[in-house]
Design a protein around this motif. Structure first.
Motif: not given
Length: 522
Positions: A404-416
């Motif tokens: 769950x933590x990984x899923x929530x991280x992926x989209x924001x991480x790419x943008x950053x």
């Protein structure tokens, strides 16, 4: 802001073996007692089969270390095939580290003879967390001394008990059903735990192939010989109560064969060694979270470091999870099942992925026994999940929260990442195109305004372009080769000084990882 990282190749086979033994080798402290509690005088044959399978897994990891000279742990070795499967393996390993810390520290309290061992175990874990706040480098020499003392105690016990054990041991035939015996075998498979430690070290070895092979074979020989002889010594004692010494069998054997005084010595030595193993597990859990966060598989706050280079949130989680585990489960047999489901799952993914990867240079025989090992590990994992509901629930909770933590991280991480690259290029490149007569490099480890002002004054006189290298020590076992760490410090003070003097500059941050052989006994 992109940050380059490095860790020099400084570890030879001897130091690698010492680190591996501190993790893999500690299983002997509790596997004998667990085996006897489960099977009594029949446990001898099952322990021998367990040692045979341990040898097979060790051969697998000799190949894995050769194939992945820059890091062959489950997360690193599987990432090129599937980031999702690699993350699953990493979360199972996180479950293993959690229970390793809880089980090791709890068993240490039993060896030390402390009252209410679960309470003292929680206090010790908190103490380990406090020490690690200042970085793992402070405990290296102490851990090495503890390992040497425990090793000499073990050698003494093996030497004195060998004759009696080998001549009088009662290896009672296996008279239970094959399914029952398989269940017990699954329950004592803990001796394979810790082997992942060697694959995570290949990135810092001088010669990963040769050093890892020597280290594995040396530690394997010690585990097999010591466990086999002490198994015989245990089975040579008539009328031994199956449940009397589940938590401290080595201490009991020391008292029986040498004397009560030696029992106290071996209890102290292995108690401290198990505390060191708990410390190693907490460090490994902290490092794993940090590694995945810098790889954009876990949330960004897990990358924040304190002034000692220690990841703050991963450390808090690293001590919090074992404490929570001990609050609900504090008996060794149940913890052993929780332990096994994580480590077996992680090793299964690593060995299974490697054995089925057609792009790797693996001989047919090696690929064959690796694939066979993966099949056995798969059935072991299924057996644990079926027969130990608490272990299954524990693994699913850790795995579910991680995914769950990984899923929530992926989209924001790419943008950053894209934004960081854009800002890095737009801010730095125009400065580097200025007409300058000289270039100056200055390296700083901490906030050094006086030094940078002096450099700016010199640069003004020489019409120079300044390269500022911030050197940062990251107190984790594993770090990637490069990363974006915009959360690890405010460097605006550097820019303000150069703007004040109107001097063109480029800022680069280089992170060095701790030499794990000096930081802990692993």
């Amino acid at each position: 802001m992109q940050i380059l990282t490095s860790r020099p190749r400084v570890i030879g086979w001897l130091r690698s073996a010492a680190i591996l033994d501190g993790d893999w080798g500690t299983s002997i402290a509790y596997v004998l007692g667990i085996a006897f509690a489960l099977a009594g005088y029949q446990s001898g044959w099952l322990l021998m089969m367990m040692l045979g399978f341990t040898t097979l897994i060790a051969l697998n990891y000799i190949s894995i270390c050769r194939l992945y000279p820059n890091g062959g742990g489950v997360y690193s070795s599987v990432s090129h095939r599937s980031r999702t499967i690699a993350s699953v393996g990493a979360f199972l390993l996180a479950a293993d580290y959690t229970v390793t810390a809880a089980l090791s520290v709890l068993d240490a309290c039993h060896y030390l003879g402390l009252p209410v061992p679960e309470l003292f175990a929680i206090l010790f874990i908190i103490g380990i967390g406090v020490l690690n706040w200042f970085g793992p480098g402070h405990s290296g020499s102490v851990a090495t001394s503890i390992s040497l003392i425990a090793f000499f105690c073990l050698i003494t016990l093996v030497a004195i008990s060998a004759h009696t054990g080998l001549t009088q041991a009662t290896f009672e035939p296996l008279h239970e059903s094959p399914l029952h015996n398989w269940t017990i075998f699954v329950g004592i498979i803990l001796s394979i735990s810790g082997i992942e430690a060697i694959s995570n070290m290949t990135g810092v070895m001088k010669n990963p192939t040769k050093d890892s092979r020597k280290a594995i074979l040396v530690v394997l020989s010690k585990i097999v010989l010591a466990t086999a002889i002490l198994t015989a010594a245990m089975l040579a004692i008539n009328g031994l109560d199956r449940n009397a010494h589940t938590e401290d069998m080595l201490r009991f054997l020391g008292e029986h064969y040498i004397g009560s005084w030696f029992g106290h010595i071996i209890g102290l030595a292995f108690g401290l060694l198990l505390l060191s193993a708990g410390n190693t597990a907490i460090n490994a859990l902290t490092s794993l979270q940090y590694m995945m966060a810098t790889d954009y598989e876990l949330p960004k706050p897990l990358k924040r470091l304190n002034k000692h280079g220690v990841p703050v949130m991963p450390l808090l989680i690293g001590i919090g999870l074992p404490i929570i585990t001990l609050l609900f489960i504090n008996d060794l047999l149940t913890l052993a099942s929780l332990y096994a489901i994580g480590v077996v799952g992680a090793i299964f993914i690593n060995v299974g992925s490697t054995s089925t990867d057609k792009t790797l240079d693996i001989k047919p025989l090696t690929r064959g026994y690796m694939f066979f090992s993966a099949i056995v590990l798969f059935f072991v994992e299924i057996t644990i999940a079926y027969q130990k509901p608490k272990a299954l629930i524990f693994a699913l909770v850790v795995l579910g929260l991680g995914m769950i933590a990984r899923k929530l991280t992926k989209k924001e991480a790419r943008e950053q990442v894209f934004q960081a690259v854009k800002e890095f290029g737009s801010e730095i490149m125009p400065r580097s195109e200025l007409d300058v007569e000289a270039r100056v490099l200055v390296a700083v480890e901490r906030k050094s305004e006086r030094l940078l002002r002096y450099v700016c004054q010199e640069a003004k006189l020489r019409n120079a372009f300044v390269f500022v290298l911030h050197v940062k020590l990251v107190a984790v076992v594993d770090i990637p080769s490069s990363q974006f760490l915009e959360q690890n410090g405010d460097f605006s003070w550097t820019e303000s000084i150069f703007d004040e003097y109107n001097v063109p500059f480029k800022l680069q941050i280089h992170c060095f990882g701790y030499d794990s052989s000096r930081s802990s006994s692993s």
